[in-house]
Design an enzyme around this catalytic site. Structure first.
Site, short mmCIF file in Angstrom:
data_model
loop_
_atom_site.label_atom_id
_atom_site.label_comp_id
_atom_site.label_asym_id
_atom_site.label_seq_id
_atom_site.Cartn_x
_atom_site.Cartn_y
_atom_site.Cartn_z
N ASP A 60 -38.27 -75.52 44.29
CA ASP A 60 -39.62 -76.06 44.31
C ASP A 60 -40.67 -74.96 44.28
O ASP A 60 -40.42 -73.83 44.72
CB ASP A 60 -39.82 -76.84 45.61
N CYS A 116 -42.69 -80.82 49.55
CA CYS A 116 -44.14 -80.64 49.47
C CYS A 116 -44.88 -80.75 50.80
O CYS A 116 -45.79 -79.94 51.06
CB CYS A 116 -44.75 -81.57 48.42
N GLN A 169 -33.72 -77.97 45.85
CA GLN A 169 -34.75 -77.96 44.80
C GLN A 169 -35.37 -76.57 44.72
O GLN A 169 -35.72 -75.98 45.74
CB GLN A 169 -35.84 -78.97 45.11
N ARG A 208 -31.42 -87.13 50.09
CA ARG A 208 -31.89 -88.42 49.62
C ARG A 208 -30.75 -89.43 49.69
O ARG A 208 -29.63 -89.12 49.29
CB ARG A 208 -32.43 -88.33 48.18
N LYS A 229 -46.67 -86.55 35.37
CA LYS A 229 -45.78 -85.38 35.30
C LYS A 229 -45.32 -85.12 33.88
O LYS A 229 -45.26 -86.02 33.04
CB LYS A 229 -44.57 -85.57 36.21
N HIS A 251 -46.99 -79.58 41.69
CA HIS A 251 -45.60 -79.52 42.14
C HIS A 251 -44.78 -79.17 40.90
O HIS A 251 -44.99 -79.78 39.85
CB HIS A 251 -45.09 -80.87 42.64
N HIS A 282 -45.23 -74.91 44.76
CA HIS A 282 -46.49 -75.63 44.83
C HIS A 282 -47.61 -74.63 44.57
O HIS A 282 -47.66 -73.57 45.18
CB HIS A 282 -46.64 -76.31 46.20
#
Length: 636
Positions: A382, A333, A380, A362, A463, A509, A384
C-alpha cells in the site's frame, strides 16, 4: 423510415419495425462481421428486437466483451434446457455469463457425475442442432409468480420478489424451455457451434452458507470449433502452470486445514517474497516514499469513522479487548490517517508519500478460496499520497510511471480500466465528478486507452485498475490507483496553506503488486515455476561427477556465496544424469558440472535452463555473466 447511425458515423435507412437481426445481417455482409449481438443507443439488445425510431447501432461480435456475455448467457440457457430434459425434477437457480464462459446452478437430488456432464453436453449439442429461436415475453408480477410456481421453480419465484416494483418481468422461451431472464440473447441456439462442460462444484444459493447447497456446472462455448480447441489447449497449459501444484513441487508455500485461506511460506518461497519486497522498497525510496508500519488491530470507533463499519463490515474479522469492540484491519488506509494527524503539516510538506507493506485480513467464503490467488490474509504493498489539489494530476502520472516500470521488469503487458461511483458509496456528487475527471485526465495525458466500468469503484472514490496479461494470455487485476476526497474529510486531515489557514488535502490510495501473495502466485504461473535468475530461490546448483571433486565443488560454491549468488552443492553419490534431471525438474537456472577435467583446469562446465550446454569457462567468467544477468533483472 428509421435512420441507423453506425459506429463509424455512417448513416443507413431502414423501414420502421425492421428486425435488428435483419439490419445487422445486412450490415455484417458488407463489413464481413459475424454478429452475435447489437447495442442500440449504448444498450445491448436482442437481435430479435425491432426498431421504431432513429438510433445509434453498434454491431457486437464474439471479439467484443459484451458480445461474449450474450453468447455465453445463451449457452447457459442451452445447458439449463439440457438438464431439464435429462433431469426433469431439477430446479433452476441462476445461470450467468462469467469472465471465461458460463455456469448454471441446479437443485438436484444427487451430485452430478462425470457421466452426467457428458450426457448434458451431448444434449446441448442436440439443442444447438435444433436451432431453436429464443423468444422474449413479459408477464405482470402476479402472473409471473404463478407461472413459475406452476413449473415448480421456487428459486425463480424468490428472484421475482427481488425485482423492483414497476420493472418489467421478462422471460425467454426456446422450444419447450422457459426461463426468467432479463436478457439479451442470441436469436437462436444454432449460433453456438462448440461447447464443452468443464466441471461441477457445490455452491450455496445466493452465496450464503446458511442456504441450501446447489450443484454448479461450469462450461465454455465458441462460435467455431477451432476456438474451442485453442481454448482447451490453453486450459491444459494453465493446469501445468497451476501455482498450487508448482508451489508444492518447488517447496515454496503450502495451505493447511488448521488455517484455511492462511498461507504458509517455506524458506524458498520466502526468498522470492523478500526479493520482491526489497525491490519494492528500493524503487519507492528512489521516488520519495517513506515507509511506515501500522497495527493489525484497531478499535471500532476508527472503522466507523473510516466508513468501513458501514460499507465493508461483512468482510471483516472482530475481537474484544477490555470489553471494547476491535477489528482486524481489512485495509491499511485508516492507520495512515492516524499517522498523518500526528503533527501539523504545511503545504510545503506536500505531496507526502507514505508506503506500507501491511498485513490485512478479509473474511472470504471457503468456496472462493484459491491457493494464493484468493486468501484470507495477505500483504498489500500500500501507499497513501497526501497532496494539494493542484498536485493531483502529477501524482497520478507518477504512480502510472511506477506501475509501468514494475510490470515491465517482469515482462507483463497490461490494459487499464477506470471504475466509477458504486451505489454503496459516500461523498458528494461534486467530489466524485472531480475525482473521476482527474483520473481520466491523467490517463489521457499518458495516451493510455482505457475501459470504463460503471459503478465498480471503491466506496470512497473512483479508481484506475491495471490488468496484467501473463505468458498464456490470461489477465489478472493487480495495481490500482484510487483518488479519495472522503477519507481526509472523515478524519479531518488538514494542512496549513500559504494564507496561514487550514485546508483539506486530497489523497491517493495505490498498490502496485496488489497483494504480495497473489503476485507470487501470478509469477509462478507466468514463468511456469522457471523464475528468471534474479528471482530464483536457487540460482546455481553445483553437481559433482565423482567424490574426487567434492572439495573443489565446495570451494566453487563458497565463492558463489561470497558473491551473493544463491547456490546449492549436490555432492551425493548419484549418477550425474540423475542429478541433472533433478535440477531441471526443480527449474534451477544454472548447473555447474564438475569432474576431474574441470578440477584440473580450474573451470566449470555450465548448463543453462532452456539453453543446454554452454561449455567450459572459468569461474570468474561465469560469475561475471550471472551477476550481470541478476543486476539487469533479465527475464530471458
Amino acid at each position: 423510415m428509421v435512420n441507423v447511425v453506425l459506429k463509424d458515423g455512417s448513416v443507413r435507412q431502414y423501414p420502421e419495425g425492421t428486425a435488428i437481426a435483419d439490419i445487422v445481417n445486412d450490415i455484417s455482409k458488407k463489413l464481413a462481421k459475424s454478429a452475435v449481438a447489437a447495442q442500440v443507443n449504448g444498450r445491448t439488445v436482442d437481435l430479435s428486437a425491432k426498431l421504431h425510431e432513429d438510433c445509434q447501432l453498434n454491431i457486437l461480435t464474439f471479439d467484443d466483451d459484451e458480445g461474449k456475455k450474450v453468447f455465453w448467457h445463451t449457452s447457459s440457457h442451452i445447458m439449463a434446457q439440457a438438464v431439464k430434459r435429462l433431469f426433469p425434477d431439477a430446479k433452476l437457480a441462476i445461470g450467468p455469463a462469467i469472465d471465461n464462459g458460463f455456469y448454471y446452478d441446479f437443485d438436484v437430488e444427487r451430485p452430478f457425475s462425470p457421466e452426467d456432464l457428458q450426457a448434458i453436453e451431448e444434449e446441448m449439442n442436440r439443442i444447438v442442432r435444433e436451432d431453436l429461436p429464443l423468444e422474449r415475453f413479459v408477464l405482470p408480477r402476479e402472473q409471473a409468480v404463478e407461472f413459475m410456481k406452476e413449473r415448480g421453480e421456487l428459486y425463480k419465484v424468490e428472484l421475482i420478489g427481488d425485482i423492483p416494483e414497476g420493472a418489467e418481468i421478462s422471460f425467454y422461451k426456446q422450444g419447450d424451455f422457459v426461463d426468467l431472464c432479463s436478457g439479451p440473447h442470441l436469436p437462436s441456439t444454432g449460433m453456438v457451434k462448440a461447447i464443452k462442460l468443464l466441471s461441477v462444484a457445490g455452491a450455496y444459493w445466493r452465496g450464503d452458507e446458511k442456504n441450501k447447497m446447489l450443484q454448479r456446472i461450469y462450461g465454455i462455448s465458441f462460435p467455431k470449433k477451432s476456438q474451442l480447441e485453442e481454448y482447451l489447449q490453453r486450459l491444459e497449459e494453465a493446469k501445468k502452470r497451476d501455482h498450487r501444484k508448482l508451489g508444492k513441487e518447488l517447496d515454496l508455500f503450502s495451505l493447511h486445514e488448521e488455517g484455511p485461506g492462511f498461507p504458509f511460506f517455506h524458506p524458498k518461497g520466502m526468498i522470492i517474497r523478500n526479493i520482491l519486497e526489497d525491490f519494492w522498497r528500493k524503487e519507492h525510496y528512489k521516488r520519495g516514499y517513506q515507509e511506515i508500519k501500522t497495527p493489525i488491530i484497531l478499535n471500532r470507533e476508527l472503522w466507523i469513522r473510516s466508513g468501513h463499519w458501514d460499507h465493508y463490515r461483512e468482510n471483516m474479522y472482530f475481537t474484544k479487548i477490555d470489553g471494547e469492540d476491535y477489528a482486524i484491519k481489512p485495509m491499511n488506509c485508516p492507520g495512515s490517517m492516524i499517522l498523518y494527524k500526528r503533527k501539523i503539516h504545511s503545504y510545503r510538506d506536500l505531496p507526502l508519500r507514505v508506503a506500507e507493506l501491511g498485513l490485512v485480513h478479509r473474511h472470504e467464503l471457503s468456496g472462493v478460496l484459491h491457493g494464493l490467488m484468493r486468501v484470507r490474509c495477505f500483504t498489500q504493498d500500500d501507499a497513501h499520497i497526501f497532496m494539494l489539489p493542484e498536485q493531483i494530476k502529477d501524482e497520478i502520472l507518477g504512480v502510472i510511471d511506477l506501475v509501468d516500470y514494475f510490470y515491465s521488469i517482469f515482462g507483463f503487458k497490461y490494459h487499464v480500466e477506470l471504475s466509477t461511483r458504486p451505489e454503496n458509496s459516500m461523498g458528494s456528487d461534486e467530489d466524485w465528478e472531480r475525482a473521476t475527471n482527474a483520473l481520466k485526465e491523467a490517463l489521457e495525458a499518458k495516451g493510455l486507452e482505457y475501459k470504463i466500468n460503471e459503478g465498480e469503484g471503491a466506496f470512497y472514490g473512483p479508481k484506475i485498475d491495471f490488468h496484467l496479461e501473463d505468458s498464456i494470455g490470461r489477465t489478472w487485476q493487480c495495481g490500482t490507483i484510487q483518488l479519495d476526497f472522503q477519507m481526509p474529510e472523515r478524519f479531518d486531515l488538514t494542512y496549513v496553506g500559504p494564507d496561514g489557514e487550514k485546508h483539506r488535502p486530497v489523497m491517493i490510495h495505490r498498490v502496485v503488486f496488489g497483494s504480495i501473495e497473489r503476485f507470487i502466485g501470478i509469477l509462478i504461473e507466468h514463468f511456469a515455476g522457471a523464475f528468471p535468475t534474479w528471482l530464483a530461490p536457487v540460482q546455481v546448483r553445483v553437481l559433482t561427477i565423482t567424490d574426487r571433486t567434492n572439495a573443489y565443488a565446495e570451494e566453487v560454491a563458497q565463492k558463489l556465496r561470497d558473491a551473493d549468488i544463491r547456490v546449492e552443492a549436490d555432492l551425493r553419490n548419484e549418477k550425474i544424469g540423475y542429478k541433472v534431471r533433478e535440477a531441471q525438474l526443480e527449474k534451477i537456472p544454472y548447473m555447474l558440472v564438475l569432474g576431474d577435467k574441470e578440477q584440473e583446469n580450474g573451470t566449470v562446465a555450465v548448463r543453462a535452463r532452456g539453453k543446454g550446454d554452454l561449455g567450459a569457462m572459468s569461474l570468474d567468467e561465469f560469475m561475471n555473466m550471472i551477476l550481470e544477468e541478476i543486476r539487469t533483472k533479465s527475464i530471458n
